[in-house]
Design a protein around this motif. Structure first.
Motif, mmCIF file in Angstrom:
data_model
loop_
_atom_site.group_PDB
_atom_site.id
_atom_site.type_symbol
_atom_site.label_atom_id
_atom_site.label_comp_id
_atom_site.label_asym_id
_atom_site.label_seq_id
_atom_site.Cartn_x
_atom_site.Cartn_y
_atom_site.Cartn_z
ATOM 1 N N SER A 1 28.207 6.587 138.673
ATOM 2 C CA SER A 1 29.537 6.977 138.206
ATOM 3 C C SER A 1 30.269 5.805 137.565
ATOM 4 O O SER A 1 31.234 5.994 136.823
ATOM 5 N N ARG A 2 29.813 4.582 137.846
ATOM 6 C CA ARG A 2 30.463 3.405 137.271
ATOM 7 C C ARG A 2 29.631 2.776 136.160
ATOM 8 O O ARG A 2 30.170 2.408 135.112
ATOM 9 N N TYR A 3 28.315 2.635 136.386
ATOM 10 C CA TYR A 3 27.469 1.944 135.424
ATOM 11 C C TYR A 3 26.633 2.950 134.644
ATOM 12 O O TYR A 3 25.788 3.640 135.218
ATOM 13 N N GLU A 4 26.866 3.015 133.349
ATOM 14 C CA GLU A 4 26.107 3.895 132.462
ATOM 15 C C GLU A 4 25.026 3.078 131.762
ATOM 16 O O GLU A 4 25.316 2.104 131.047
ATOM 17 N N CYS A 5 23.765 3.461 131.956
ATOM 18 C CA CYS A 5 22.650 2.739 131.340
ATOM 19 C C CYS A 5 22.555 3.121 129.865
ATOM 20 O O CYS A 5 22.400 4.297 129.532
ATOM 21 N N LEU A 6 22.626 2.141 128.997
ATOM 22 C CA LEU A 6 22.606 2.392 127.552
ATOM 23 C C LEU A 6 21.222 2.166 126.946
ATOM 24 O O LEU A 6 20.711 3.021 126.230
ATOM 25 N N ASP A 7 20.615 1.016 127.200
ATOM 26 C CA ASP A 7 19.291 0.728 126.640
ATOM 27 C C ASP A 7 18.695 -0.469 127.374
ATOM 28 O O ASP A 7 19.267 -0.970 128.352
ATOM 29 N N ARG B 1 17.868 -3.893 131.677
ATOM 30 C CA ARG B 1 18.698 -2.781 131.221
ATOM 31 C C ARG B 1 20.132 -3.232 130.975
ATOM 32 O O ARG B 1 20.664 -4.058 131.726
ATOM 33 N N TYR B 2 20.693 -2.616 129.955
ATOM 34 C CA TYR B 2 22.074 -2.931 129.565
ATOM 35 C C TYR B 2 22.962 -1.745 129.939
ATOM 36 O O TYR B 2 22.654 -0.593 129.614
ATOM 37 N N TYR B 3 24.055 -2.037 130.645
ATOM 38 C CA TYR B 3 24.939 -0.993 131.150
ATOM 39 C C TYR B 3 26.339 -1.166 130.579
ATOM 40 O O TYR B 3 26.743 -2.258 130.176
ATOM 41 N N ARG B 4 27.054 -0.061 130.614
ATOM 42 C CA ARG B 4 28.491 -0.110 130.317
ATOM 43 C C ARG B 4 29.242 0.161 131.615
ATOM 44 O O ARG B 4 29.014 1.180 132.282
ATOM 45 N N ASP B 5 30.125 -0.773 131.944
ATOM 46 C CA ASP B 5 30.941 -0.631 133.147
ATOM 47 C C ASP B 5 32.125 0.266 132.805
ATOM 48 O O ASP B 5 33.024 -0.132 132.062
ATOM 49 N N ARG B 6 32.124 1.484 133.325
ATOM 50 C CA ARG B 6 33.182 2.437 132.992
ATOM 51 C C ARG B 6 34.540 1.969 133.517
ATOM 52 O O ARG B 6 35.579 2.352 132.965
ATOM 53 N N ALA B 7 34.549 1.146 134.553
ATOM 54 C CA ALA B 7 35.824 0.678 135.114
ATOM 55 C C ALA B 7 36.504 -0.332 134.209
ATOM 56 O O ALA B 7 37.734 -0.371 134.113
ATOM 57 N N THR B 8 35.705 -1.172 133.534
ATOM 58 C CA THR B 8 36.283 -2.225 132.695
ATOM 59 C C THR B 8 36.011 -2.023 131.210
ATOM 60 O O THR B 8 36.661 -2.655 130.374
ATOM 61 N N GLY B 9 35.036 -1.183 130.888
ATOM 62 C CA GLY B 9 34.655 -0.995 129.490
ATOM 63 C C GLY B 9 33.764 -2.096 128.948
ATOM 64 O O GLY B 9 33.436 -2.097 127.762
ATOM 65 N N GLN B 10 33.354 -3.048 129.806
ATOM 66 C CA GLN B 10 32.550 -4.179 129.369
ATOM 67 C C GLN B 10 31.063 -3.885 129.537
ATOM 68 O O GLN B 10 30.657 -3.068 130.367
ATOM 69 N N GLY B 11 30.243 -4.571 128.718
ATOM 70 C CA GLY B 11 28.800 -4.475 128.867
ATOM 71 C C GLY B 11 28.321 -5.351 130.010
ATOM 72 O O GLY B 11 28.855 -6.453 130.231
ATOM 73 N N VAL B 12 27.313 -4.896 130.732
ATOM 74 C CA VAL B 12 26.849 -5.595 131.927
ATOM 75 C C VAL B 12 25.328 -5.570 131.979
ATOM 76 O O VAL B 12 24.706 -4.540 131.696
ATOM 77 N N SER C 1 25.462 -15.982 130.467
ATOM 78 C CA SER C 1 25.211 -15.324 129.189
ATOM 79 C C SER C 1 25.089 -16.359 128.071
ATOM 80 O O SER C 1 25.690 -17.437 128.130
ATOM 81 N N ARG C 2 24.298 -15.990 127.063
ATOM 82 C CA ARG C 2 24.104 -16.830 125.875
ATOM 83 C C ARG C 2 23.646 -18.242 126.229
ATOM 84 O O ARG C 2 24.096 -19.220 125.637
ATOM 85 N N ARG C 3 22.755 -18.355 127.190
ATOM 86 C CA ARG C 3 22.219 -19.653 127.576
ATOM 87 C C ARG C 3 20.710 -19.597 127.472
ATOM 88 O O ARG C 3 20.060 -18.824 128.162
ATOM 89 N N ARG C 4 20.138 -20.396 126.582
ATOM 90 C CA ARG C 4 18.701 -20.361 126.345
ATOM 91 C C ARG C 4 17.921 -21.115 127.427
ATOM 92 O O ARG C 4 16.840 -20.684 127.831
#
Length: 476
Positions: A65-71, A89-100, A111-114
């Motif tokens: 209900s909170r994390y929607e799996c996108l791809d 897997r990449y999710y959308r946090d429905r509570a914040t609208g941010q990708g997770v 994030s963004r660290r090689r």
């Protein structure tokens, strides 16, 4: 996903490559390097499968209900063993609208660290020992070329760490001197020794001035004619004197209960910014550093002349009138540069007489010059080196982290945030594969490697492969 078939194929491929390596014309050192690369690829491949299993389990345990799996997206990390390709897997946090990325959060990956955390730590450590280009070359050699480290890679890793240490020190300073929080140091000591000095580095246009401060409870013997500072705590960086003492006192206050200190001795070369430290410590008195006192005496007087001995005896006895008398007598026969040096000495002793007289009954300090060399100068005062203020500040803080356990904790990673259910599922998956492999390894090896029993079974390279797989040829 970890499976018996995938593990078998990977194991067999590794055996084939290892058999080729040991039969090729190369030195044993070259063989070691090739095996290091091969074992690294094997380990990373297994790790990729295990992480994929953890990511799948995280998807199953998530709150839908909170994390929607996108791809599913791939991330590549440079590690000491080579490239680690992580599909998660990449999710959308429905509570914040941010990708997770739930896997990244569980592993504590930024994030963004090689660079992987381990490779970043190696870059930091080598950067404190040698110039950046040399550190990159050593790193490539140690990892058999699997770590694509360049001088800029090492520099960026050290600068990121130094920036984090600076931010931590600044947060601590603000909590005490802006927000009014009282540091809760738990260690109690009757005496506290603090010393500070500056280091001048060659800059890009003008010199860069580094400040270093060290606090300790005293000295203890660690060997024949050797002593170490007890409970040493270090602060370093490019900053004004006020900011330096605020950071130092706030940090040292988190380790020691400063209200319990009965005597605090502050040592330095007599610079005004060093004496500012007296305002930050209870019952503090200033002491002139013995190294700078001896240097001032020897610049004006020869140790072989009687005036030098008279001045030293008078200083040791706290007889300032005797010091003045010996210097006046010496001035009568001096002309030109020799007289000017003697006048400078008299002015120096008058200016810092409080620090010299106050040191009569106090324990000996004099540790700051060695600290300056071992913590900062050994790495940073190298031939041809030029520094920016920011670059020198960040590296100086990283050099402090090398000798101070508190700063080391700032850069330490957090434990894996993996739930007990995910941990248990991962263990079960690995154990299941291991049981299948243990049932009859010889049978499936013969089934999957026809060369072991085929027409080439007597060839030397097949014998090597058979010995590696621990499978014996059938008796005729």
């Amino acid at each position: 996903m970890l499976s018996i078939h995938a593990v078998r194929e990977l194991f067999l491929q590794t055996l084939r490559e290892l058999a080729e390596l040991v039969t090729e014309d190369r030195s044993f050192g070259e063989l070691e390097e090739a095996v290091q690369r091969l074992s690294g690829r094997l380990t990373l491949r297994l790790l990729e499968w295990v992480l994929a299993g953890i990511d799948e389990r995280l998807m199953q345990e998530r709150d839908p209900s909170r994390y929607e799996c996108l791809d599913t997206r791939e991330r590549v990390l440079d590690t000491p063993l080579g490239e680690l390709q992580v599909k998660r897997r990449y999710y959308r946090d429905r509570a914040t609208g941010q990708g997770v990325f739930l896997l990244d959060e569980a592993l504590g990956l930024e994030s963004r660290r090689r660079l992987s955390p381990r490779l970043e730590a190696l870059c930091r450590r080598l950067a404190t020992e040698m110039p950046y280009h040399r550190a990159a070359a050593v790193l490539r050699e140690l990892t058999a070329g699997q770590a694509p480290a360049r001088a800029m890679t090492v520099w960026r890793a050290s600068q990121r760490a130094g920036r984090r240490l600076k931010e931590a020190a600044e947060r601590l300073r603000r909590s005490v001197f802006v927000e009014g929080q009282v540091p809760e140091g738990r260690r109690r000591s009757v005496e506290l020794h603090a010393e500070a000095d500056e280091v001048y580095l060659r800059g890009r246009g003008q010199p860069v001035v580094l400040k270093l401060g060290v606090a300790y409870e005293g000295k203890q013997a660690v060997g024949s004619n050797r002593q170490a500072l007890r409970e040493r705590r270090v602060v370093a960086g490019v900053m004004p004197g006020t900011a330096f003492w605020e950071q130092a006192s706030a940090y040292w206050g988190t380790h020691w209960d400063l209200s319990a200190v009965q005597a605090c001795y502050l040592g330095g070369d007599g610079a005004h910014w060093v004496k500012q430290g007296l305002q930050y410590f209870p019952r503090a008195c200033y002491r002139l550093d013995p190294f700078h006192l001896r240097r001032a005496l020897r610049e004006a007087l020869s140790p072989s002349e009687e005036t030098y001995a008279q001045v030293c005896r008078a200083i040791e006895a706290g007889d300032w009138a005797g010091v003045e008398s010996a210097l006046r007598q010496a001035l009568r026969g001096r002309r030109g540069p020799a007289r000017e040096r003697l006048l400078r000495l008299r002015g120096y002793l008058r200016e810092h007489g409080d620090g010299i007289v106050a040191s009569g009954e106090a324990p000996r300090l004099g540790a700051i010059e060695a600290e300056v060399f071992h913590v900062l100068a050994r790495r940073m005062k190298r031939h041809g080196a030029r520094w920016s203020e920011r670059g020198a500040d960040h590296l100086a803080r990283l050099l402090s982290e090398r000798v101070d356990p508190h700063w080391r904790a700032v850069l330490g990673g957090r434990p894996l945030q993996i739930s007990p259910g995910v941990r248990q599922a991962t263990r079960q998956a690995v154990q299941r594969v291991m049981r299948q492999l243990e049932e009859d390894p010889a049978r499936w090896l013969r089934a999957r490697i026809p060369a072991l029993t085929g027409p080439h079974a007597t060839k030397p390279w097949v014998q090597v492969l058979r010995d590696l797989a621990h499978v014996h040829a059938p008796v005729a």
